[in-house]
Motif scaffolding. Structure first.
Motif, short mmCIF file in Angstrom:
data_model
loop_
_atom_site.label_atom_id
_atom_site.label_comp_id
_atom_site.label_asym_id
_atom_site.label_seq_id
_atom_site.Cartn_x
_atom_site.Cartn_y
_atom_site.Cartn_z
N ARG A 1 82.10 87.59 55.07
CA ARG A 1 82.49 88.82 54.10
C ARG A 1 81.86 90.10 54.85
NH1 ARG A 1 85.15 90.72 50.75
NH2 ARG A 1 86.20 88.72 50.93
N VAL A 2 80.92 90.06 55.77
CA VAL A 2 80.42 91.34 56.28
C VAL A 2 81.76 91.64 57.11
CG1 VAL A 2 78.87 92.33 57.80
CG2 VAL A 2 78.02 90.58 56.40
N VAL A 3 82.48 90.79 57.88
CA VAL A 3 83.64 91.40 58.63
C VAL A 3 84.61 91.78 57.74
CG1 VAL A 3 85.19 90.49 60.34
CG2 VAL A 3 82.85 89.81 60.65
N TRP A 4 85.10 91.24 56.91
CA TRP A 4 86.13 91.56 55.88
C TRP A 4 85.67 93.01 55.44
CZ3 TRP A 4 90.88 90.37 55.48
CH2 TRP A 4 91.35 89.25 55.64
N GLN A 5 84.50 93.19 55.19
CA GLN A 5 84.24 94.54 54.48
C GLN A 5 84.28 95.51 55.51
OE1 GLN A 5 84.65 94.97 51.50
NE2 GLN A 5 83.85 93.25 50.32
N ALA A 6 84.00 95.11 56.74
CA ALA A 6 83.75 96.29 58.04
C ALA A 6 85.30 96.42 58.33
CB ALA A 6 83.49 95.69 59.02
N SER B 1 85.11 97.94 64.69
CA SER B 1 84.32 97.45 63.75
C SER B 1 83.08 96.71 63.99
CB SER B 1 84.98 96.30 62.99
OG SER B 1 86.22 97.22 62.42
N THR B 2 83.04 96.19 65.23
CA THR B 2 81.73 95.66 65.91
C THR B 2 80.83 96.35 66.31
OG1 THR B 2 82.77 95.10 67.97
CG2 THR B 2 82.81 93.24 66.37
N GLU B 3 81.31 97.82 66.88
CA GLU B 3 80.33 98.96 67.15
C GLU B 3 79.66 99.50 66.11
OE1 GLU B 3 78.27 101.24 69.77
OE2 GLU B 3 79.66 99.54 70.27
N TYR B 4 80.42 99.63 64.92
CA TYR B 4 79.88 99.98 63.74
C TYR B 4 78.58 99.33 63.40
CZ TYR B 4 80.17 100.25 58.55
OH TYR B 4 79.82 100.43 57.32
N ARG C 1 73.31 88.24 66.40
CA ARG C 1 74.08 88.65 65.55
C ARG C 1 75.34 89.22 65.75
NH1 ARG C 1 70.97 89.65 60.56
NH2 ARG C 1 69.41 87.65 60.62
N MET C 2 75.50 90.08 66.81
CA MET C 2 76.59 90.62 67.26
C MET C 2 77.59 89.51 67.75
SD MET C 2 76.94 93.67 66.30
CE MET C 2 78.22 93.68 67.01
N SER C 3 77.16 88.45 68.55
CA SER C 3 77.62 87.47 68.80
C SER C 3 78.41 86.59 67.77
CB SER C 3 76.91 86.50 69.81
OG SER C 3 77.95 85.31 70.33
N GLN C 4 77.71 86.40 66.82
CA GLN C 4 78.17 85.58 65.54
C GLN C 4 79.49 86.40 64.83
OE1 GLN C 4 74.47 85.23 63.69
NE2 GLN C 4 74.20 82.92 64.16
N LEU C 5 79.04 87.73 65.00
CA LEU C 5 80.20 88.52 64.22
C LEU C 5 81.44 88.62 64.90
CD1 LEU C 5 77.80 91.59 63.09
CD2 LEU C 5 79.15 89.85 61.56
#
Length: 335
Positions: free
Chosen positions: A63-68, A81-84, A95-99
């Protein structure tokens, strides 16, 4: 006024990301507590609880990724998006690896959800004796394979009968997450510690719908000003107006998809239901819903085609997708 509406929409999308992250962060922070809870239940119960807890965390992270992706109106630019998100998770490498893993997972689910695997892999089709006439029909002939593949990630393929009473059906990503959190609460028989997670999840979805509302408001304002100024009667001005309208429609579609998840791309009816039944048009200039939906449908068709092509060209997405399909075809999974 149009620019302000779009800016407000982006700000609401940022709030949706932040609240979704807070829900995920809360679940992740429960890891140490969950270890002691696992010791209090019987062995079989502990196994089920671990599965439910992991599922809830994965869906909340998704859900975090979809919203990003909705924040940037771009489902494909993972680096942007991942930089954000890196700032939001305070540069936490785990956490970044998981995202990043979640991004590839979502892209793979997306490719399956828009039902194009049968035709974009001729070798796969030939090996399994599939001889269909079109992209859509070819994958429709593989319902057991696709459903099994999607079940591995707890993302359910939509069905037409999920569109009941103008509401979003249980196959949407948001409903899957809600159901997962409820199931986790029932396993524990005391869901009080999940209250904050549920609260943040609801706040995220409320902000996400607000982002949709603001984006539609921008389109309505644009249409109103076009009628007042008669801009469409001037050749060059009309061309520029149509280009701007196209951009705003793009914003609306991807903002709704950030709310819905895969279903927003997979079937226009889900997107239409949100716009007709989930948001209010109060305070906006009059919206010609017939023209609005027709314009959205046209833009969405070309957008889905663009996204599909990009996903097919992504080595990571393609490899993961084919792994899911191959796994679903294994004898042990075909019960």
């Amino acid at each position: 006024m149009v620019r302000k509406s779009l800016s407000d929409s982006i700000e609401a999308s940022h709030d949706a990301v932040r609240h979704a992250h807070d829900a995920w962060d809360q679940l992740e922070s429960l890891n140490s507590n969950m270890a002691s809870i696992f010791e209090l239940v019987d062995l079989a119960g502990a196994a089920d609880l671990k599965v439910a807890f992991k599922e809830a965390k994965v869906l909340t992270r998704d859900r975090v990724v979809w919203q990003a992706m909705g924040r940037f109106r771009d489902v494909l630019d993972m680096m942007l998006s991942t930089e954000y998100l890196s700032d939001i998770v305070k540069r936490n490498h785990t956490r970044m690896s998981q995202l990043r893993h979640s991004y590839v997972k979502i892209h793979s689910d997306m490719l399956v959800q828009i039902r194009l695997l049968g035709s974009i892999c001729p070798t796969f089709v030939a090996e399994h004796g599939l001889h269909m006439d079109s992209d859509y029909q070819s994958l429709m002939q593989l319902p057991e394979i696709v459903l099994q593949a999607m079940s591995k990630t707890k993302t359910i393929i939509y069905r037409a009968d999920d569109l009941n009473d103008g509401r979003i059906g249980p196959s949407c990503d948001i409903a899957s997450l809600h159901h997962s959190l409820e199931k986790l609460g029932k396993f524990l028989s005391n869901p009080d510690f999940l209250d904050l997670v549920q609260q943040k999840f609801k706040m995220s979805m409320k902000s996400s719908l607000n982002a949709v509302q603001r984006a539609v408001g921008a389109w309505a304002l644009l249409q109103h000003e076009a009628w007042v100024s008669s801009i469409w009667k001037k050749d060059d001005a009309s061309r520029k107006f149509r280009k701007l309208e196209h951009i705003v429609l793009h914003e609306i579609i991807l903002t709704v998809c950030a709310y819905l998840g895969n279903c927003g791309l997979a079937d226009f009816r889900f997107l239409e239901r949100v716009l007709r039944h989930e948001i209010s048009f109060k305070g906006m200039p009059h919206v010609d819903m017939g023209y609005f939906m027709c314009s959205l449908r046209t833009r969405r068709a070309s957008l889905v085609k663009e996204i599909r092509q990009e996903l097919i060209c992504s080595e990571q997405t393609w490899a993961r997708t084919m792994q899911k399909i191959a796994k679903a075809l294994m004898p042990d999974n075909n019960h």
